[in-house]
Design a protein around this motif. Sequence first.
Motif, PDB file in Angstrom:
ATOM      1  N   LYS A  46      45.073  25.503  41.321  1.00 34.03           N
ATOM      2  CA  LYS A  46      44.491  26.747  41.849  1.00 34.03           C
ATOM      3  C   LYS A  46      45.287  27.960  41.378  1.00 34.03           C
ATOM      4  O   LYS A  46      44.711  28.984  41.012  1.00 34.03           O
ATOM      5  CB  LYS A  46      44.432  26.703  43.375  1.00 34.03           C
ATOM      6  CG  LYS A  46      43.395  25.739  43.904  1.00 34.03           C
ATOM      7  CD  LYS A  46      43.334  25.772  45.414  1.00 34.03           C
ATOM      8  CE  LYS A  46      42.320  24.789  45.910  1.00 34.03           C
ATOM      9  NZ  LYS A  46      42.915  23.616  46.512  1.00 34.03           N
ATOM     10  N   ALA A  47      46.607  27.837  41.380  1.00 28.50           N
ATOM     11  CA  ALA A  47      47.450  28.950  40.933  1.00 28.50           C
ATOM     12  C   ALA A  47      47.223  29.231  39.447  1.00 28.50           C
ATOM     13  O   ALA A  47      47.127  30.395  39.034  1.00 28.50           O
ATOM     14  CB  ALA A  47      48.920  28.635  41.193  1.00 28.50           C
ATOM     15  N   VAL A  48      47.104  28.185  38.643  1.00 28.54           N
ATOM     16  CA  VAL A  48      46.873  28.367  37.203  1.00 28.54           C
ATOM     17  C   VAL A  48      45.505  29.000  36.962  1.00 28.54           C
ATOM     18  O   VAL A  48      45.375  29.918  36.146  1.00 28.54           O
ATOM     19  CB  VAL A  48      47.027  27.034  36.443  1.00 28.54           C
ATOM     20  CG1 VAL A  48      46.569  27.160  34.986  1.00 28.54           C
ATOM     21  CG2 VAL A  48      48.475  26.559  36.495  1.00 28.54           C
ATOM     22  N   PHE A  49      44.485  28.548  37.697  1.00 29.36           N
ATOM     23  CA  PHE A  49      43.155  29.152  37.546  1.00 29.36           C
ATOM     24  C   PHE A  49      43.133  30.602  38.021  1.00 29.36           C
ATOM     25  O   PHE A  49      42.440  31.434  37.447  1.00 29.36           O
ATOM     26  CB  PHE A  49      42.079  28.333  38.254  1.00 29.36           C
ATOM     27  CG  PHE A  49      41.606  27.168  37.444  1.00 29.36           C
ATOM     28  CD1 PHE A  49      40.895  27.359  36.267  1.00 29.36           C
ATOM     29  CD2 PHE A  49      41.885  25.876  37.834  1.00 29.36           C
ATOM     30  CE1 PHE A  49      40.465  26.298  35.506  1.00 29.36           C
ATOM     31  CE2 PHE A  49      41.454  24.801  37.077  1.00 29.36           C
ATOM     32  CZ  PHE A  49      40.749  25.011  35.911  1.00 29.36           C
ATOM     33  N   GLU A  50      43.896  30.912  39.058  1.00 33.06           N
ATOM     34  CA  GLU A  50      43.979  32.308  39.505  1.00 33.06           C
ATOM     35  C   GLU A  50      44.636  33.167  38.435  1.00 33.06           C
ATOM     36  O   GLU A  50      44.200  34.298  38.183  1.00 33.06           O
ATOM     37  CB  GLU A  50      44.753  32.418  40.827  1.00 33.06           C
ATOM     38  CG  GLU A  50      43.958  31.968  42.032  1.00 33.06           C
ATOM     39  CD  GLU A  50      42.683  32.786  42.250  1.00 33.06           C
ATOM     40  OE1 GLU A  50      42.709  34.027  42.094  1.00 33.06           O
ATOM     41  OE2 GLU A  50      41.655  32.183  42.584  1.00 33.06           O
ATOM     42  N   LEU A  51      45.692  32.656  37.802  1.00 28.03           N
ATOM     43  CA  LEU A  51      46.326  33.391  36.702  1.00 28.03           C
ATOM     44  C   LEU A  51      45.357  33.567  35.536  1.00 28.03           C
ATOM     45  O   LEU A  51      45.296  34.634  34.920  1.00 28.03           O
ATOM     46  CB  LEU A  51      47.588  32.671  36.231  1.00 28.03           C
ATOM     47  CG  LEU A  51      48.807  32.813  37.121  1.00 28.03           C
ATOM     48  CD1 LEU A  51      49.913  31.875  36.651  1.00 28.03           C
ATOM     49  CD2 LEU A  51      49.297  34.247  37.138  1.00 28.03           C
ATOM     50  N   LEU A  52      44.596  32.528  35.232  1.00 30.66           N
ATOM     51  CA  LEU A  52      43.601  32.613  34.170  1.00 30.66           C
ATOM     52  C   LEU A  52      42.539  33.660  34.498  1.00 30.66           C
ATOM     53  O   LEU A  52      42.194  34.501  33.660  1.00 30.66           O
ATOM     54  CB  LEU A  52      42.949  31.245  33.947  1.00 30.66           C
ATOM     55  CG  LEU A  52      41.809  31.163  32.932  1.00 30.66           C
ATOM     56  CD1 LEU A  52      42.258  31.615  31.553  1.00 30.66           C
ATOM     57  CD2 LEU A  52      41.271  29.748  32.884  1.00 30.66           C
ATOM     58  N   THR A  53      42.048  33.634  35.716  1.00 23.77           N
ATOM     59  CA  THR A  53      41.048  34.609  36.145  1.00 23.77           C
ATOM     60  C   THR A  53      41.588  36.030  36.028  1.00 23.77           C
ATOM     61  O   THR A  53      40.934  36.923  35.479  1.00 23.77           O
ATOM     62  CB  THR A  53      40.623  34.336  37.609  1.00 23.77           C
ATOM     63  OG1 THR A  53      40.098  33.012  37.686  1.00 23.77           O
ATOM     64  CG2 THR A  53      39.574  35.322  38.079  1.00 23.77           C
ATOM     65  N   TRP A  54      42.794  36.230  36.532  1.00 19.54           N
ATOM     66  CA  TRP A  54      43.406  37.557  36.457  1.00 19.54           C
ATOM     67  C   TRP A  54      43.634  37.964  35.004  1.00 19.54           C
ATOM     68  O   TRP A  54      43.380  39.106  34.624  1.00 19.54           O
ATOM     69  CB  TRP A  54      44.726  37.582  37.231  1.00 19.54           C
ATOM     70  CG  TRP A  54      45.288  38.960  37.322  1.00 19.54           C
ATOM     71  CD1 TRP A  54      45.036  39.887  38.291  1.00 19.54           C
ATOM     72  CD2 TRP A  54      46.170  39.593  36.381  1.00 19.54           C
ATOM     73  NE1 TRP A  54      45.720  41.051  38.016  1.00 19.54           N
ATOM     74  CE2 TRP A  54      46.427  40.896  36.845  1.00 19.54           C
ATOM     75  CE3 TRP A  54      46.768  39.183  35.202  1.00 19.54           C
ATOM     76  CZ2 TRP A  54      47.255  41.783  36.176  1.00 19.54           C
ATOM     77  CZ3 TRP A  54      47.597  40.063  34.524  1.00 19.54           C
ATOM     78  CH2 TRP A  54      47.834  41.356  35.014  1.00 19.54           C
ATOM     79  N   GLY A  55      44.105  37.031  34.182  1.00 16.66           N
ATOM     80  CA  GLY A  55      44.364  37.324  32.778  1.00 16.66           C
ATOM     81  C   GLY A  55      43.111  37.726  32.027  1.00 16.66           C
ATOM     82  O   GLY A  55      43.128  38.659  31.208  1.00 16.66           O
ATOM     83  N   LEU A  56      41.997  37.041  32.293  1.00 11.17           N
ATOM     84  CA  LEU A  56      40.734  37.406  31.643  1.00 11.17           C
ATOM     85  C   LEU A  56      40.279  38.800  32.075  1.00 11.17           C
ATOM     86  O   LEU A  56      39.840  39.605  31.247  1.00 11.17           O
ATOM     87  CB  LEU A  56      39.654  36.362  31.962  1.00 11.17           C
ATOM     88  CG  LEU A  56      39.834  35.002  31.295  1.00 11.17           C
ATOM     89  CD1 LEU A  56      38.890  33.982  31.917  1.00 11.17           C
ATOM     90  CD2 LEU A  56      39.629  35.091  29.793  1.00 11.17           C
TER      91      LEU A  56
END
Length: 144
Positions: free
Chosen positions: A100-110
């Motif tokens: 979940k933390a990695v996907f949140e970082l991915l979402t924020w990064g995009l």
Amino acid sequence: MKKKDRIVEMAACSYNRLAIMDAVAMLSGKWKIPVLGVLMQHGSLCFLDIVRHVPGISAKTLTKELREMASNQLVTRTVLNTRPVTVEYTLTEYGRTLDKAVFELLTWGLAHRKRLIGKDTLGEKSVHNYIAEMQQDWPVNRAG
């Protein structure tokens, strides 16, 4: 506000700050999160496959990062009975809790890239639809 209440509030703030600092220390550096992301995306991988999937990482650096992640119980190292010897790395159950933390970082990064570049690099897909599709396909979300 009473002095006792302020002390309790300060203690809670310190506790939270320490927890954040622990998490950042465990995941700090340029390579840990990309390596975790590759293992989340592909499941178990041999050492050289990780090197291929993480552009720019050296074998020496990857060895160091994988040792640290293993000591933090995020990945397991399995030596396969092959010639030459093959070593495979897999996320542990505990390591999977970071998805979940990695996907949140991915979402924020995009979203951040879109903000900086000024256009959506995903085309018609929204960031959330893109992430949802990725999450369904990643082995970490099919296991267990």
